[in-house]
Design a protein around this motif. Sequence first.
Motif: not given
Lengths: 269, 223
Positions: B71-79
């Motif tokens: 899930r944190e990967k998704c955050c990073v990708f959004i970032q």
Amino acid sequence: MNITRASLPMLNTTCSCRREKWNFLGRYEGTFDYWIGLHRASSKHPWMWTDNTEYNNMFVYHMNAQCLKKPEEGESSPGTGGVHSYKILQRNSLRAISPESSAKLYCCCGVIMVLTVAVVALSVALPATKTEQILINKTYAACPKNWIGVGNKCFYFSEYTSNWTFAQTFCMAQEAQLARFDNEKELNFLMRYKANFDSWIGLHRESSEHPWKWTDNTEYNNMIPIQGVETCAYLSGNGISSSRHYIPRIWICSKLNNYSLHCPTPVPV
Amino acid sequence: MDTASIYLGLKPPRTLGAWHESPPSLPPDACRCPRSHRLALKLSCAGLILLVLTLIGMSVLVRVLVQKPSREKCCVFIQENLNKTTDCSVNLECPQDWLLHRDKCFHVSQVSNTWEEGQADCGRKGATLLLIQDQEELRFLLDSIKEKYNSFWIGLRFTLPDMNWKWINGTTFNSDVLKITGVTENGSCASILGDKVTPESCASDNRWICQKELNHETPSNDS
């Protein structure tokens, strides 16, 4: 908005916390460039934090690999193979049994060793992970995980879009409401942290002739005028605007933090 | 006598009687070895089964725990999407920061405002709000826009007397090329979000997309 910091920001916690803190800093910077606490003696030296710990190159090409890797998982102790010896009473028995049994023994020993090594490696990895979880659970947090605390409130910023009605339903499922701001400090935080995303907040009205209300039906004090003629308000790049409810947007939830809920003290505005 | 002494030396006294009773044969001797072998095999099998079950259980646990960072990967990708800068192919025929595609230049605004203000801003740039020619052009714009979650005004609005959608160049909207999803009311202007054209109140705030034709090489101030 004036920001004072005792020290330059540090990102010196575990991998996942580092990423979350980076996400926060990256979104909250708004349109300004900021100094952070990374420096190096020259372009040939490694990057260091101001407390002289080395930067882990979180945001270089192999960022994901580094952050996802845990040191404990790399450790493994070699398994010990068992040594078996058999007493053979007769030469005839020895000749007849040795080729097959030795081959089988080698196979069995090999399989057992591989399995033992795997179990030992997993045993080493699991306690560390569990310990982290336990520590997180025992920590008493004012705001839930992935929520951001500002003043006496917690704010949640969604990672995908939806219409206003679903956004409010989602927030209520988290025991919260679509975002409410009670002072300029909170509004400034929301405007900066929403970055470039137009975001639903908790202001709505029945029609363009009705007054704006929060989702708890208290009336809005018109701290900042809301543009547009529609019934659902959102934070835009131009302030607060209104649009139709079915437009998909990022949304923001808010609720009081645990301290304010459990210790009801009058908060000076 | 030699044979008898050899046998006597190998075997304990207890089995001496058995030897006398039955002819010399392998079965009595073989009984002991198979038993120890069987015991060893049983223990090995039990150990193996235990190891396999433990391995499966721990693998499941590890996978469950490791799934969280995804899930944190998704955050990073959004970032990362936020930080990405659009690759602009600089072409002399298009002004700076404009995107060239076929015979048009496109510009995505960095600010939000009403539809009227968007159209006025495009006018000051010697352009108009976006007039979408076909799906291919829309696809190009979607790939170029870095802010995937926001709406953008285009040059399409609902005209009151005709009760029809019209482009700002006067042509009537062709529903064969594009589809409008959402409620059409008076005072509606069109915006694009992703690959969808959505009616919105013209007084709402959105970013917008300007376009200008390369054929009309009129000098314009873009500063």
